[in-house]
Design a protein around this motif. Sequence first.
Motif: not given
Lengths: 451, 299
Positions: A206-211, A290-295, A432-439
């Motif tokens: 799960p920590d590699r799943v794209d938000f 993008v709500s999954g990411f900000s949640d 600005m940083h790219e932040c695509r998954n939980a990892r």
Amino acid sequence: MTAPGVAERLTSLVGALRAHGMRIGTGETVDAAQAVAALGLADRELLREGLAATLLHGTVQRQVFDPVFDLYFPRGVGGPETEPADREDLRERLSAALAAGDVVMMGQLAAEAVDGFGGYGTSPGSEGWSSHQTLDRLRPQTLLARVRENVRARNGSSGFADRLLDDEIRRRIETFRRQVAVEARRRIAEQRDRDELARRAVATTPDRVDFLYAGKLQLAELRRTVQPLARKLATRLAARRRRASRGSIDLRRTLRGSLSTGGVPMKPVLRRRRPMRPELVLLCDVSGSVSGFSDFTMLLVQALHDQFSKVRVFAFVNRLDEVTRLLDHGAADPEGLGARIRAEATLTGWHGSSDYGVALGEFAERYGDAVGPRTTVFVLGDARTNMSDPNLTSVRQVAERARRVYWLNPEPHAQWGTGDSAAPEYAELVEMHECRNARQLGALVARLLPV
Amino acid sequence: MSSGPIRAELEAPLLFTSVDDVSARLAATGYLASPAVATTVFLADRLGKPLLVEGPAGVGKTELAKAVAEVADARLVRLQCYEGVDESRALYEWNHAKQLLRISAGRDETWDETRTDIFSEEFLLTRPLLTAIRGDDPKVLLIDETDKADVEVEGLLLEVLSDFQVTVPELGTITATRRPFVVLTSNASRELSEALRRRCLFLHIGFPEEELERRIVRLKVPGLDEALAGSVVRVVGAMRAMDLRKVPSVAETIDWARTLLALGADTLGETVVRDTLGVLLKHQDDVLKAAAKLDVDAV
């Protein structure tokens, strides 16, 4: 020591696990082979546990390991020996197995079901096995009532625990669905390239799943990782804070410590500094995209709240409102967070699509005093402004007043600036940083959070 | 497919002959092991590697080490880790006070005599890690809550766990004559370093299957009615599926079963469950949530 085919199979299993980002060295592979030698190949479940013990290093890796193991060490070859069953008979036997909670029997029925209803295509090359089609024809979820009666008839009413029966049956049906999926994947693997399948058809950790592409279930799973991740980050921050302490000698504690060395002060003890608690402000885009990411990020920061003297969280779509109170510790129910924010805060004006310019302008104007020289601001969003003015002035204003401003963007770096994205413009003003998954998020938060 | 002994050096007699043997002998000491636990313990013994056990609190990580010690008829040496544990707490320390006394007692000795004397075994305070590798008697080394210790201690562990030797500058290198069975536990509050994980067999102990948990309850609370034990385990299982802040663990299940026994309840009813929810759940909002899901009115 091991049969020749086994060594080859073991190394390709390790290869598939490595392709999923697990770091497994040669030493562990050798250990795994020794485990195979010690356990033998007679019992498949023992073999599974033995390989897991030698190859894995963490709990989350297990959910990748299990399906991969099923591919490389399948339960059997080909379909079941029995005649293809007819649908009603299979449903009847399935409901009996579900009522008894007999997992082994359920597994056999899953094999029969895939064999009987899962096959599609007739010409060689286009045929395959589908778990979706199997479940669609069999409809195990409609068995609930029948199983319930079956259980009641068998052991009568068992009082209080009876009210749990429905949920228990649902969980058993869920187990059966998973068994069908495993079985279908096994049958496909007999026809196609196993290595390829292990890489593509097995979901990653799960920590590699794209938000941005995470499904509902995956997001729920991600939410469960918030607390452990927060705990880990908190200890790391605390350690960093401790290391950062230096300064004058604490005479009293140094002398106290010197008693064990006969009054010779061998280890000087430094005075502890009062920890400065930084303040944090979060600006979160909660529009659908993008709500999954900000949640997830909001929950993470809230879980870290005791590390900071003040955390304030703002949500926006095209208007902005403070949502700190909705995230209150303990009261927050992570499942409904997004819905609650949208219901209770004023986030949209005339239309429903996101507008960074207006929202950021409103922040600078209404909540400008939330930002001071001790404040670190995080902006979470994809910077897609729907073609309206990005309002760089307000961003510059906030950036000048705050200690640091970081922007976390859930889009891959290559997509910044495409279409209506104003990412490059914002990136010139703030980091600005790219932040695509939980990892990635975990790594970024550990690095960027102020000490 | 039998093979010769895998461990060449530091031969200690193998504790177990098969996975079934592990289960049976652990069960005899009162520890009911799942197949995963039994397999991994068997491998740890066979491959001679330390065993790293992770899992939620209260599932019996520490109990496992104690059970293995009992089975092997070995001494349990325990190193409890905490923030700030260091070499002098984990490995060894010179007894400074005693050394000072010795120096002042022998006033007319030459310095050389005194020096060789005060750095001898008599003045060495052995701490768990050194204790575990000295001596010929069988030992089980339990390093509890490894994640609480600082990163530097992990470095120390690496040396001890891979070579089973400790170097004391004044005495020389002390090598294990008999390798202890090592169990490390962790609650995963901090990510242990990859280097440490690599040296260990990894075992995750989760919540047990319904059947196994029922047997555990029956074993630990013998007076409990069988049907009631079944209901207890089912209710706890349902709570684990809920989204709670702290889900009840095996330890809580046993506590609850004991409570019910003490109250003399012979079936689960609304009142009993409502009154005893506090034994299972430790947060008020969890209690409310579970009560709502189970259809009992919480107070």
